[in-house]
Each structure stands twice: as C-alpha cells, then as structure tokens.
Design an enzyme around this catalytic site. Structure first.
Site, PDB file in Angstrom:
ATOM      1  CG  HIS A 133      -2.205   0.726   1.044  1.00  0.00           C
ATOM      2  ND1 HIS A 133      -2.271   2.008   0.524  1.00  0.00           N
ATOM      3  CD2 HIS A 133      -3.486   0.381   1.331  1.00  0.00           C
ATOM      4  CE1 HIS A 133      -3.542   2.408   0.512  1.00  0.00           C
ATOM      5  NE2 HIS A 133      -4.292   1.440   0.976  1.00  0.00           N
TER       6      HIS A 133
ATOM      7  CG  ASP B 274     -10.594  -5.952 -22.013  1.00  0.00           C
ATOM      8  OD1 ASP B 274      -9.921  -6.992 -22.135  1.00  0.00           O
ATOM      9  OD2 ASP B 274     -11.374  -5.528 -22.895  1.00  0.00           O
TER      10      ASP B 274
END
Length: 456
Positions: free
Chosen positions: A185, A403
């Site tokens: 993170h 995608d």
C-alpha cells in the site's frame, strides 16, 4: 437482508454424494520481470508521509473466463499464452511505473524509501487442477483458498523482505485464468492501484499511449519545515480496551460475511439517518458508515463507557491546494476520524453516528491534510487500531475495467481483510449500484450483527 457467504463447494453444482472440488494450485518457479527499457537506477525514490502510514500488503484477484478470440485482437484468444502476454505487457508498463521494479529500504531519515534497483516485479506462473468455477464468489475473503492465487515470498518476516509487488497468473482447466496481485500500500492507494492495473491492461491490448500516465514526483507532499500540526489527529490515539474485546476475539472463531445493500436498502439506510430531522442531508456513505459503526459496536457488546474510534480514508487529490496532479502515483488519501462512547452511539438514533461521519468528512481540508503530513514528520506516530473500526471503500474503484484483451474480469476482489478491525465496502452487481459490506467478527458477535442487519 441478503447475505452472501462462500459455500463450501464454491457455488459449483454437485450430484448427490459427490465431493466438492477443491482449489488446488501448483506454482512454477518465480521469475523477475524488469522494465523493458532502461530506467533510473542507483537512487532512492521518495515516499511521502502519507505513504509511510499504511505499508501493508494488499492482495487482490481478478478472474477471467476463457474466450475464443479477443474483442480487439490485442492479445486475447484461447491459443495465446496468457502468462507470456501479461509478462510482456508488464515489462513495458514498468517503464512508466519503474519504482515498482525496485525494493523497499530505509532512508537516512529513518523512513521507508524505494531503492531503484530495477531488478523487477516477481512473476509466477501457476496451474490449477480444476475449473475457474471452483473459485466461487469473491464476496467473502477466503485466505486459505484464494491465497493460492497470489504469490507471497516464502519466509519473508517483514515488508523490507518483500518486493513492492508480485504477480501470479493461474491457468484453469477450463481455459480461464486468474491474475493475483500482492502490492504494498505504500506504493499507491486504491485509485493509484486502479490506474496502474488499467494502464497494464491498456498496454496488453496494444494501446499506444496510456490514458492516465503516472505522475511520479511525490515531493509535492513533503512536510513543511518546520512541521506544523494544527489538528489533534485522534487517528493516532491509543484507546484502552475497557470492554475486553481482545478476550472475545481470542476465544471465538473469526467469521467473515458479506452483506449486500441494493439501491432500495441503501435508500432505507439513508432514510433512517434522516428520520429524526437532526441532519438536513446525508450521503449514502455517511449513512451506511454510521449504521455499520453503530451495529458493530452493539454486536461486540461494548461497555457504555468504552470509547470507540471510526477511521476512514478520504481522497485528498482534489482537496489539496493546489490539487494533486492527474495520475499521481502514491497515496493521495488521508485518514479522518470520529470518536464516541458506545453509550453515546447506542442511546441515539443512527443520525448521531452518521452525523459524526459527516463531520469527519468535512474536517478534511488542505489545512487538515498538511497537518497530518507534518504530524508524522514530528512524531513518527502511526494510526492506532485499538478499539477502532476502519472502513475502506472500494465501491468507486473501477477494477472491473481491467481488460487485458480477454474482456473484463468476471469477478475481482480481495483475498483477505488486512486486519480484524477493517470493514470493506465493495461495489456489487453489473450496474455497480449495490454495495457489499464485508467484515469479520467473532462468532457470537457476527450472529448479533446479522440480526441487526436483518432489521433493515
């Protein structure tokens, strides 16, 4: 109230007496994917004070169904080597995100930094002895099973022994595949991670220029000299556990459940927060956060005098003055907080808790955020989760758009919650208008929380 739970068989239809298939993954040897072109090395890459506070590993999984051909010819198709395509695209996108190819270190100021070694992202290929359907639904963390889809460095004892990022591609018998990521993170928040994954996906599809190229210079969030903290910053406060919840957690199994709030239920929650007229207006986030904070407090049986803290992140990108640059590569979120006793929360309507959340949101101004940056500079304090609920909101992150040439993921989600005090808000459904509230509680507390949710 609809509750979504991971079934033992992962949602696969079974014949009578047939055993549920289990997720079993065989990994290959890890390799390193370095940037495809020369990038700066031999230097330290600056991490801001907002990056220092949340240096935990976040694991996510993206699952893709098999497709005979890709929609745009950008690398999809059943006969294409998925892992090779993703590895090649990763090498190319790392030219833009080259700090991810480095390793964490400690600066002379005793802060986390990135050593720009250029050695690369750890990449693993794996094969599962089952179909993708066995993974089931990612609405509930299942670290034992889903952890097989994400690579963790064996024997690593702390974050300095872990690379900033690992990637694992797991092929399933049906032709589908999963991409599992473990990312520190401190490298970026949810928005930054989303932009990176989408950039990687664009590269895999052959897009010439990134839609959101990363802005790498984090010095725009350097502390002032001398540091000036003008707010109390209760997010760092240690609160005594007078209710002895530690004993409850220690004695009982931790159960995970996911509660789905569709648009109608979300509107009912908001109406609850507005019912007594104490609030003139209220967002869905404020109402739902207040409801969940209050319900968890009651479910845990906290003593009336128990102080409890709510923490949640606010995106500061546009709240800073001037705003952070587009594509800011780093943590642009700031933790804000609300404090109350259990008695105060439970003796008042939901509007009280929602109002405290609202005040915490309003508190996040440029002055507050600069003060938070300076507070760490002066104290090196880190946020405390003692007697705390930390709400993390992923409902606005468009990871579903990742995608790589095989279409959007059929599902994506976390492998586990990083701490027992964390609750995750996830977007749900194709229209993404519903929210899954994902949490873990001791068994008896989870039953009590379930009953409270059933009343909504």
């Amino acid at each position: 109230m609809q509750v979504v739970e991971m079934k033992e068989n992962g949602g696969v239809a079974l014949a009578a007496g047939e055993k549920a298939p289990q997720l079993s993954v065989k990994r290959g040897e890890p390799t390193l994917v370095a940037p495809a072109e020369a990038t700066p090395t031999g230097e330290q890459y600056y991490l801001s004070n907002l990056d220092q506070n949340i240096a935990v590993i976040v694991q996510t999984v993206y699952c893709y169904k098999p497709s005979p051909t890709s929609a745009d010819g950008g690398g999809g198709g059943k006969d294409v080597d998925v892992a090779a395509a993703l590895r090649d695209a990763l090498a190319r996108v790392l030219v833009h995100y080259h700090p991810l190819a480095g390793r964490l270190g400690i600066s002379p100021e005793m802060k986390l930094t990135v050593e720009l070694t250029g050695e690369g992202v750890v990449f693993v290929e794996a094969d599962a002895a089952c179909d993708l359907a066995v993974v089931g639904d990612l609405t509930k963390p299942d670290p034992a099973a889903l952890g097989q889809l994400v690579y963790s460095v064996p024997g690593a004892k702390h974050i300095l022994e872990m690379p900033p990022m690992t990637a694992q591609v797991t092929r399933f018998k049906c032709g589908g595949f999963a991409l599992g990521l473990a990312m520190n993170h401190c490298m970026f928040d949810g928005i930054g991670a989303m932009e990176f994954v989408n950039s990687w996906a664009e590269t895999a599809r052959g897009v010439a220029e990134l839609t959101v190229p990363p802005f790498l210079d984090r010095s725009v969030l350097k502390a002032r000299d001398p540091p000036v903290h003008t707010f109390p910053h209760h997010e760092f406060a240690e609160i005594p556990d007078v209710s002895d919840t530690a004993a409850l957690y220690g004695a009982q199994e931790l159960l995970y459940r996911s509660f789905c709030f569709d648009p109608d239920r979300l509107e009912r929650v908001r109406a609850l927060a507005l019912a007594d007229g104490a609030l003139g207006r209220c967002t869905t986030f404020e109402a739902l956060s207040g409801l969940v904070w209050r319900a968890r407090t009651k479910a845990l049986g906290l003593a009336p005098e128990q102080r409890t803290k709510l923490l949640f992140a606010v995106d500061g990108r546009r709240r800073f003055s001037p705003p952070l640059p587009r594509g800011y590569f780093g943590n642009g979120i700031v933790l804000t907080n609300a404090l109350a006793t259990a008695g105060e929360l439970l003796s008042a309507p939901v509007s009280r808790a929602a109002g405290l959340v609202q005040e915490a949101v309003r508190m996040v101004t440029d002055d507050y955020m600069r003060s938070a940056v300076d507070y760490f500079e002066a104290t090196r304090a880190r946020p405390s989760l003692a007697s705390t609920l930390l709400i993390t909101t992923w409902s606005r992150l468009e990871f579903h758009g990742a995608d790589f040439g095989w279409g959007e993921p059929v599902m994506s989600g976390p492998v586990t919650l990083p701490e027992k005090e964390v609750i995750l808000f996830l977007a749900h459904g194709k229209e993404r208008k519903s929210i899954n509230v994902l949490l873990g509680l001791p068994a008896t507390a989870m039953d009590a929380f379930q009953e409270l949710m059933d009343e909504i």
